[in-house]
Design a protein around this motif. Structure first.
Motif, PDB file in Angstrom:
ATOM      1  N   ILE B  22       0.843  -1.204   0.000  1.00 30.52           N
ATOM      2  CA  ILE B  22       0.000   0.000   0.000  1.00 30.52           C
ATOM      3  C   ILE B  22       0.880   1.258   0.000  1.00 30.52           C
ATOM      4  CG2 ILE B  22      -2.001  -1.071   1.082  1.00 30.52           C
ATOM      5  CD1 ILE B  22      -1.168  -0.117   3.717  1.00 30.52           C
ATOM      6  N   PRO B  23       0.352   2.382  -0.487  1.00 28.59           N
ATOM      7  CA  PRO B  23       1.149   3.610  -0.535  1.00 28.59           C
ATOM      8  C   PRO B  23       1.663   4.002   0.857  1.00 28.59           C
ATOM      9  CG  PRO B  23      -0.895   3.883  -1.748  1.00 28.59           C
ATOM     10  CD  PRO B  23      -0.988   2.572  -1.054  1.00 28.59           C
ATOM     11  N   ALA B  24       2.863   4.581   0.880  1.00 26.90           N
ATOM     12  CA  ALA B  24       3.545   4.855   2.145  1.00 26.90           C
ATOM     13  C   ALA B  24       2.709   5.709   3.092  1.00 26.90           C
ATOM     14  CB  ALA B  24       4.884   5.537   1.862  1.00 26.90           C
ATOM     15  N   LYS B  25       1.942   6.641   2.531  1.00 23.26           N
ATOM     16  CA  LYS B  25       1.243   7.566   3.422  1.00 23.26           C
ATOM     17  C   LYS B  25       0.049   6.887   4.131  1.00 23.26           C
ATOM     18  CE  LYS B  25      -1.474   9.748  -0.264  1.00 23.26           C
ATOM     19  NZ  LYS B  25      -1.830  11.034  -0.863  1.00 23.26           N
ATOM     20  N   TYR B  26      -0.366   5.741   3.639  1.00 28.00           N
ATOM     21  CA  TYR B  26      -1.477   5.048   4.303  1.00 28.00           C
ATOM     22  C   TYR B  26      -1.003   3.865   5.156  1.00 28.00           C
ATOM     23  CZ  TYR B  26      -4.200   7.688   0.899  1.00 28.00           C
ATOM     24  OH  TYR B  26      -4.736   8.687   0.162  1.00 28.00           O
ATOM     25  N   ARG B  27       0.273   3.633   5.138  1.00 27.04           N
ATOM     26  CA  ARG B  27       0.755   2.423   5.817  1.00 27.04           C
ATOM     27  C   ARG B  27       0.436   2.436   7.311  1.00 27.04           C
ATOM     28  NH1 ARG B  27       6.615   1.819   2.948  1.00 27.04           N
ATOM     29  NH2 ARG B  27       5.806   1.147   0.922  1.00 27.04           N
ATOM     30  N   TRP B  28       0.520   3.613   7.912  1.00 27.03           N
ATOM     31  CA  TRP B  28       0.292   3.677   9.362  1.00 27.03           C
ATOM     32  C   TRP B  28      -1.122   3.217   9.716  1.00 27.03           C
ATOM     33  CZ3 TRP B  28      -3.457   6.777  11.507  1.00 27.03           C
ATOM     34  CH2 TRP B  28      -4.012   7.765  10.668  1.00 27.03           C
ATOM     35  N   ILE B  29      -2.066   3.452   8.813  1.00 28.31           N
ATOM     36  CA  ILE B  29      -3.455   3.032   9.079  1.00 28.31           C
ATOM     37  C   ILE B  29      -3.513   1.501   9.121  1.00 28.31           C
ATOM     38  CG2 ILE B  29      -5.837   3.081   8.229  1.00 28.31           C
ATOM     39  CD1 ILE B  29      -5.133   5.729   6.818  1.00 28.31           C
ATOM     40  N   TRP B  30      -2.834   0.901   8.161  1.00 29.74           N
ATOM     41  CA  TRP B  30      -2.799  -0.567   8.098  1.00 29.74           C
ATOM     42  C   TRP B  30      -2.123  -1.143   9.351  1.00 29.74           C
ATOM     43  CZ3 TRP B  30      -4.729  -4.866   6.714  1.00 29.74           C
ATOM     44  CH2 TRP B  30      -3.984  -6.032   6.696  1.00 29.74           C
ATOM     45  N   LEU B  31      -1.020  -0.516   9.737  1.00 31.83           N
ATOM     46  CA  LEU B  31      -0.292  -1.005  10.913  1.00 31.83           C
ATOM     47  C   LEU B  31      -1.134  -0.866  12.178  1.00 31.83           C
ATOM     48  CD1 LEU B  31       3.489  -0.066  10.995  1.00 31.83           C
ATOM     49  CD2 LEU B  31       2.397  -2.288  10.899  1.00 31.83           C
ATOM     50  N   LEU B  32      -1.865   0.254  12.263  1.00 30.41           N
ATOM     51  CA  LEU B  32      -2.717   0.483  13.437  1.00 30.41           C
ATOM     52  C   LEU B  32      -3.795  -0.603  13.513  1.00 30.41           C
ATOM     53  CD1 LEU B  32      -3.565   2.275  15.838  1.00 30.41           C
ATOM     54  CD2 LEU B  32      -4.972   3.586  14.254  1.00 30.41           C
ATOM     55  N   ALA B  33      -4.431  -0.871  12.374  1.00 26.85           N
ATOM     56  CA  ALA B  33      -5.477  -1.909  12.345  1.00 26.85           C
ATOM     57  C   ALA B  33      -4.883  -3.265  12.713  1.00 26.85           C
ATOM     58  CB  ALA B  33      -6.107  -1.966  10.958  1.00 26.85           C
ATOM     59  N   ALA B  34      -3.707  -3.557  12.138  1.00 28.84           N
ATOM     60  CA  ALA B  34      -3.062  -4.854  12.417  1.00 28.84           C
ATOM     61  C   ALA B  34      -2.686  -4.953  13.893  1.00 28.84           C
ATOM     62  CB  ALA B  34      -1.828  -5.009  11.541  1.00 28.84           C
ATOM     63  N   SER B  35      -2.204  -3.852  14.461  1.00 21.01           N
ATOM     64  CA  SER B  35      -1.775  -3.872  15.861  1.00 21.01           C
ATOM     65  C   SER B  35      -2.956  -4.108  16.796  1.00 21.01           C
ATOM     66  CB  SER B  35      -1.096  -2.547  16.224  1.00 21.01           C
ATOM     67  OG  SER B  35       0.075  -2.401  15.465  1.00 21.01           O
ATOM     68  N   TYR B  36      -4.060  -3.442  16.515  1.00 19.43           N
ATOM     69  CA  TYR B  36      -5.230  -3.666  17.363  1.00 19.43           C
ATOM     70  C   TYR B  36      -5.774  -5.080  17.181  1.00 19.43           C
ATOM     71  CZ  TYR B  36      -5.880   0.633  19.914  1.00 19.43           C
ATOM     72  OH  TYR B  36      -5.709   1.635  20.829  1.00 19.43           O
TER      73      TYR B  36
END
Lengths: 489, 496
Positions: B22-36
């Motif tokens: 996924i594009p770099a600027k959206y990666r944090w959203i993916w990581l947040l979802a994965a972390s939760y």
């Protein structure tokens, strides 16, 4: 291609190579570490059968694999059968096993062993391994596993058995290493457990039975699903019960009622096994299961019922006949090794008959062609069962005891009979003459016929130390095939 | 979801693959979802706790920054302190309730019982949420860092939520600092092949420490510590020695898996264990052991208490307070408190003896760079640290003292050779594998002090690397202790 691109391609290739290597290793580890259970072997060998080569498919618990003898069934009726049994198989497990089994074969009849109706608890994870370790890794397997357990760890370990069995590293044996190159660790017996033991513990009075009196809703549901599954696959479903001490009329009645509701036939062979020749004192290997002799008697009855039900043998191709012929040969050899566990071959048996100290061997010939008779004579002579001079025709009977060999032979059209008394019992060993080509071999024990198949060389073995009849069987060498191997080699 | 589970082995590659797709600027959203998702695999409702801690510390950061806008410096300072205090009170209240409620009630009951007063009965049983001590401390460090002005407050609450919940280090550390982690999460790196391989190798080393060593020797440790009355002398010494190995491999293993996983995703976490058993003093041990926690206590407790700036007595007191709190942080039991006190006392004594010792060494012209000198110091430090582990592992203070009594009750070195060790839960093959694994661990740690082992491995030619990687995975799979394990007794038809 730029240098950077080339580097990425190289790295991608390395990654793919590594993943392939790792997958290969995991597959090999799965093979190496899985316990070499016979039940799993049966399921694996079933998967390797030629497509649509099974007429009758048996599914069920240990009663299935002890009681059903595909070898006898084939000999008696020409029906190609297979027994898919795993210990204490629950009905929901049977359903999933059938779902997988019916993908490969189109049997005309499925015979579901009825003992599972008495279970009211789910299958334990350990026992699920007996069934699912043989399933190939697939989405189907996952669905089956998922339907049987909610425990995620159990599911994982059923999907990849190595995850549970990796701690076997310290108990690996030669046969585990051999499993790397062969899927089967033992002889293919088409799902039948060969057990020659004879126990005096079995009682057909249901005393060991702990059924709670009701068939659970889950079992009812499973039967409905199994019946639907069989219908979808064009197979007739019969529920049947094998002779066992864990049986009573209440369960028989409950199963009969349930199956009638589903329009499924119920063959109750457990309630009166004496009717077709099962003797409690001789035909059980333990408190619950039939021994080899028992299985042959029961399978003869099953063959009769199947034939009566219109499930005759299908036309066999040469390849299929050859497959069964090969099976018969292997099976006979396997039985021989089981029967004489201390012997490596017939030749060494001849040299060391005294090892069977305390045993009485009874032998009779019957209905042999001249060629087969000549082979039988050579073999029996090599075994030291009689001097060659007395083996001329196929009318021959012998009793071998610790004192020596007593043998009788007579002209072709005359019956030869020997009587042997031991421990108050009477054996009658006969080579019976009949007009034309219809002579037969017979060995009776207190008036009961011991050998169900009477063509060829009939052998019975009685252990005077334990006062038990160990086995009685026939080596069918009339057409010079399979069983000759057992005598000659 | 444990690191050493099949679920994680499926989860981690999937998360990483999508992360880089996924594009770099959206990666944090993916990581947040994965972390939760990762956290909620344990208990979905406890995600509310981590969310609460996130909200409180996020708001405290915003409010502290806003307080500075107020022209009145004194008032701003008071407000900032108020927000810090509120953040600490709320976070520590949550931590205290979930981690120390039962401990407090039990002790209160004991005191009241001794005074023959009526007992307090807790109305409910509190289950400790996984990782609460770690993410609470990490979140609190953010509040303090913002208060100190060493970092700017994160304005996006969801990006901040990722800082608190970043899954590789969420449940067992390292306890990261805002300055290091938040910035990396906000500026994701491009995929780097070598970084990925290096991360995977660190993970593999972590899995080795955890699955092959820690979980194997734990069998002996549990056997002896849970039934210490049956054992004495060298049997107990053996178990105590193995516990030192177990706790190190367990903790460092988990940290290495976290560090490796984060590295694969382009995030560098701090080194948490630096060959601690090679330390020459207890003080040095704490510079090498659980570095993220010990530096946390140093920065946010010891130094605010005055550190070593307020005289010898106050330094000793500060040290003792820090280590008592550290002990309590590790678990709600007096054994941990005493373990912390022991380490505090050892460091105080070490500090007090430093000058006389140096004087003596100078007088005898002892070469401090000599191997024998360093070995002796290392050995002595290990013995002291290992002795303290008895309190850490014992089920109660009574057990701890019982174990020490039995340890010195007899001199029976012959148990090391007469087969008695094979009655401690591991059979001969497993014990041999365990000891070999410890040797590998020792060699690995030793080599790590000289050069980066993973780097050296990555420099080898392709066939060697492929063979080595495959071998590592196979050895982990075969000799790792995981899953329900195989017991023939489960399969009563086995003999058939």
């Amino acid at each position: 291609m730029t240098k950077r691109k080339a580097q990425w391609v190289r790295r991608a290739i390395v990654a793919v190579l590594l993943i392939a290597l790792l997958l290969g290793c995991v597959t090999a580890l799965n093979k190496l570490f899985r316990p070499k259970w016979t039940q799993t072997d049966w399921l694996r060998s079933y998967a390797e059968l030629p497509k649509d080569s099974v007429d009758a498919l048996f599914v069920g618990s240990s009663h299935s694999y002890y009681s059903v003898n595909p070898y006898t069934l084939y000999q008696e009726s020409g029906i190609a059968s297979y027994s898919l049994g795993t210990p204490s198989m629950r009905l929901d497990v049977a359903r999933e096993l059938l779902r997988e089994a019916l993908r490969r074969q189109s049997p005309r009849i499925v015979l579901l062993e009825a003992y599972a109706f008495s279970y009211d608890t789910p299958q334990t994870p350990a026992y699920l391994h007996y069934t699912f370790d043989a399933f190939p890794f697939s989405l189907r397997k996952y669905r089956a596993v998922r339907s049987l357990t909610d425990d995620s760890q159990v599911r994982q370990e059923l999907m990849i058995p190595f995850l549970q069995f990796h701690s076997r590293w310290k108990e690996l044996e030669e046969k585990d290493i051999q499993a790397l190159t062969s899927d089967l660790s033992g002889t293919d017996t088409k799902g039948h457990a060969v057990n020659y033991a004879v126990t005096s513990k079995a009682k057909l009075d249901g005393s060991a039975f702990d059924w709670n009196g009701t068939i659970t809703q889950a079992n009812r549901q499973a039967l409905t699903e199994i019946a639907a599954l069989c219908r979808e696959n064009g197979a007739r479903l019969v529920v049947w019960s094998a002779p066992t001490s864990d049986w009573n009329t209440a369960l028989a009645a409950a199963v009969a009622g349930l199956t009638a509701g589903e329009s499924v036939e119920f063959w109750d062979l457990a309630s009166a096994p004496e009717d077709f020749g099962i003797k409690v004192s001789r035909h059980f290997c333990d408190e619950h299961h039939l021994n080899e002799t028992g299985s042959r008697i029961l399978s003869t009855e099953l063959a009769r019922r199947l034939t009566a039900a219109g499930i005759g043998p299908t036309e066999m191709s040469d390849a299929r006949r050859s497959e069964w012929s090969e099976f018969s040969l292997d099976y006979a050899h396997f039985c021989y090794q089981k029967f004489f566990p201390r012997q490596k071959s017939a030749t060494t048996l001849a040299a060391s008959l005294t090892d069977l100290e305390g045993c009485t061997i009874l032998v009779a010939k019957g209905n042999l062609t001249n060629k087969a008779n000549a082979k039988a004579n050579r073999s029996l002579s090599a075994l030291g069962l009689a001097d060659f001079g007395k083996l001329g025709t196929d009318k021959y009977a012998a009793v071998v005891t610790a004192e020596g060999v007593r043998a009788e032979t007579s002209p072709q059209d005359t019956t030869t009979t020997l009587t042997h008394e031991v421990d108050g019992h009477t054996f009658v060993v006969s080579s019976v003459a009949r007009p034309g080509d219809n002579g037969y071999a017979s060995i009776t024990f207190d008036g009961v016929e011991l050998v169900t198949h009477r063509r060829g060389v009939a052998i019975a073995l009685y252990d005077e130390r334990t006062h038990q009849l160990i086995d009685a069987f026939t080596l069918d060498i009339r057409n010079g095939a399979n069983d000759v191997y057992r005598l000659s080699n | 979801m444990l690191f050493n589970s099949l679920s994680f082995l499926l989860f981690f590659p999937a998360v990483t693959l999508i992360y880089y797709l996924i594009p770099a600027k959206y990666r944090w959203i993916w990581l947040l979802a994965a972390s939760y998702f990762f956290y909620m695999c344990w208990n979905a409702s406890y995600a509310l706790l981590i969310a609460a801690s996130t909200v409180v510390t996020y708001l405290s950061g915003i409010l502290i920054a806003r307080a500075d806008r107020n022209g009145d410096a004194a008032r701003a300072a008071r407000r900032k302190k108020l927000w810090v205090a509120l953040s600490f009170v709320i976070n520590l209240a949550i931590l205290g309730f979930f981690k120390y409620f039962s401990f407090a009630v039990d002790n209160l009951n004991a005191v009241l019982g001794a005074l023959k007063l009526s007992l307090v009965s807790p109305a409910f049983d509190v289950v400790l949420p996984v990782g609460i001590s770690f993410y609470t401390f990490q979140a609190l460090s953010y509040t303090v860092d913002v208060y100190r002005g060493s970092v700017k407050p994160e304005k996006n609450p969801f990006r901040y939520a990722l800082f608190v919940s970043f899954f590789p280090q969420l449940v067992a550390g390292p306890i990261e600092r805002t300055g290091n982690l938040l910035d990396q999460l906000n500026h994701p790196r491009k995929f780097e092949y070598n970084r990925m391989v290096s991360g995977l190798l660190v993970m593999a080393w972590g899995f080795f420490q955890k699955m092959v060593v820690a979980d194997r020797v734990a069998v002996v440790v549990n056997t002896v510590f849970n039934d210490y009355a049956r054992y004495a002398g060298f049997e107990i010494a053996f178990a105590v020695l193995l516990f030192a190995v177990q706790i190190y491999c367990d903790f460092a293993g988990y940290s290495n898996i976290a560090i490796g996983a984060a590295r694969v995703m382009g995030v560098d976490l701090m080194e948490n264990f630096q060959q601690p058993y090679f330390a020459g003093s207890v003080k040095e041990f704490w510079r090498r052991w659980h570095v993220s926690l010990s530096t946390w206590f140093r920065d946010y407790l010891y130094i605010p208490l005055g550190g070593s700036r307020k005289g010898r007595l106050r330094t000793c007191l500060n040290l003792m307070i820090t280590f008592l709190v550290s002990g309590l942080w590790h678990g709600a039991n007096w054994t941990f408190v005493l373990w912390g006190a022991l380490h505090g006392a050892l460091q105080i004594v070490e500090g007090l003896l430093k000058k006389p010792r140096e004087a003596l060494e100078n007088a005898f012209h002892i070469d401090r760079t000599a191997f024998s000198y360093r070995f002796f110091n290392g050995f002595l430090t290990f013995l002291l640290v290992d002795f303290a582990w008895i309190f850490f592992r014992a089920n109660s203070l009574r057990d701890a003292f019982g174990i020490i009594r039995n340890l010195f009750s007899t001199f029976n070195p012959y148990v090391l050779t007469n087969g008695r060790l094979l009655e401690l839960g591991l059979d001969r093959p497993d014990l041999i594998v365990g000891l070999l694994a410890i040797a590998v661990l020792l060699i690995g740690d030793l080599l790590q002090t000289k050069f980066k082992v993973s780097q050296r491995l990555m420099e080898q030619n392709l066939p060697f690397r492929l063979t080595a990687y495959t071998l590592i995975v196979v050895l982990l799979l075969v000799f790792g202790v995981y899953g329900s394990g195989y017991e023939a007794s489960q399969f009563i038809y086995f003999q058939f």
